[in-house]
Design an enzyme around this catalytic site. Structure first.
Site, short mmCIF file in Angstrom:
data_model
loop_
_atom_site.label_atom_id
_atom_site.label_comp_id
_atom_site.label_asym_id
_atom_site.label_seq_id
_atom_site.Cartn_x
_atom_site.Cartn_y
_atom_site.Cartn_z
N GLY A 179 0.74 -1.26 0.00
CA GLY A 179 0.00 0.00 0.00
C GLY A 179 0.76 1.30 0.00
N GLY A 181 2.79 2.64 -2.31
CA GLY A 181 3.13 3.19 -3.62
C GLY A 181 2.30 4.41 -4.01
N CYS A 184 -0.90 3.32 -5.69
CA CYS A 184 -1.57 2.18 -5.05
C CYS A 184 -2.68 2.69 -4.14
CB CYS A 184 -0.56 1.38 -4.24
SG CYS A 184 -1.27 -0.07 -3.43
#
Length: 344
Positions: A179, A181, A184
């Site tokens: 999570g 990124g 993301c």
């Protein structure tokens, strides 16, 4: 239900504490590392920064540019024999390229075809969003059994126990991050995740105890974050957004209001699913966003900026080499990293 109340940290929650240094110049810092991997017993030497296996980043043009600096590119899962056959620098750069696969039957079949044609590849990246399933561990064991001399990268996970599980299942390198990124949305869609710096610290400790390695995957927004990942114990740092928007990624340039942009999207986004799988399955939701990244030209200047920042970090904490950085690291918790008065 239970709550863990111990504080967990992201890169933005800390700064390096500066320390006395005997280095007279940044150019004296050695960024090269040499690793020998647990199961494959292969050795690799270079600067341990990786391009993520994302569209526009995990591409052969990026591999050319990064290999010049002895850095690794994880190709997207869509690279097959046909696509690789058109790459003229394959035999020159293969040692700095990782093949990427998922955990479906056709992924294994595609890997087999590639390795029958190009057996010299050393790295295989087995990549899923959620590395906690039994099926993932079983698939990893299957790949390890068939390819005992290949260096296997597996992930993603964020906890010490699952890092150990993947290593015991055959992983040489565990990919850490859920999570963090830039494109993301897993944390928004699912409420699942783990602050990235703490994940790196805890997973690195677990992996190193078993003689294996980790990749800090995601969450880096600037060269200072890359340095913090290494300071936290990461063996490799994987970058997506920081390598996006360049010519070598072969993305389509879009002009808007006098500026140039390149589309960048998460691997679990609607855009990626439509492009590669005919659309999003009805039983799942998108866990990635699609954005326009400002066009940044050639990637060379971005690479030099990252490496320059990394060398500076080492000089500030007295580390003569990247290998020594984590040993010289003391993190200071902060509530603000920098003065953003003139940041738009």
């Amino acid at each position: 239900m239970r709550i863990e109340e111990e504080l967990k940290l992201d890169y933005s929650d800390v700064l390096f504490r500066p320390k006395r240094s005997t280095l007279s110049s940044r150019k004296d810092v050695d960024l090269n590392r040499t690793y020998k991997f647990k199961y494959s017993r292969n050795e690799w030497s270079g600067i341990p920064i990786m391009a993520a296996n994302m569209d526009g980043v995990g591409e052969l043009g990026i591999a050319d540019a990064l290999s010049t600096n002895e850095m690794i590119t994880c190709l997207t899962k869509q690279h097959d024999v046909k696509k690789l056959s058109k790459y003229k620098n394959l035999k020159k750069n293969y040692k700095n390229i990782a093949l990427s696969i998922g955990i479906k039957k056709e992924d294994f079949e595609n890997l087999d075809k590639i390795l029958k044609e190009y057996s010299f590849f050393k790295f295989i990246c087995i990549d899923v969003a959620n590395g906690y399933s039994e099926h993932f561990s079983s698939f990893l064991k299957k790949v390890r059994d068939k390819y005992p001399t290949k260096t296997l990268i597996a992930g993603n996970v964020v906890t010490a126990d699952m890092t150990q599980e993947l290593i015991l299942s055959g992983a040489d390198i565990v990919k850490v991050g859920i999570g963090p990124g830039s494109v993301c949305t897993t944390r928004i869609q699912t409420g699942v995740g783990y602050p990235q710096l703490s994940a790196v610290i805890e997973c690195a400790d677990a992996a190193h105890g078993l003689g294996a390695h980790i990749i800090a995957d995601g969450g880096c927004t600037c060269p200072g974050d890359v340095a913090k990942a290494f300071g936290g114990g990461a063996d490799f740092v994987m970058l997506g957004g920081m390598f996006a928007g360049h010519d070598e990624g072969s993305g389509k340039i879009v002009k808007s209001n006098g500026s140039k942009y390149i589309e960048f999207y998460g691997s679990s986004s609607d855009t990626a699913n439509k492009k590669h799988y005919g659309g999003l399955s009805s039983y799942r939701s998108s866990e990635g966003r699609t954005v326009r990244v400002k066009y940044r030209g050639k990637i060379k200047d971005t690479i030099l900026n990252i490496l320059g920042g990394l060398r500076s970090s080492c000089t500030y904490v007295g580390a003569p080499s990247l290998k020594q950085l984590s040993k010289c690291t003391t993190f200071v918790r902060v509530t603000k990293q920098f003065n953003d008065t003139f940041v738009k």
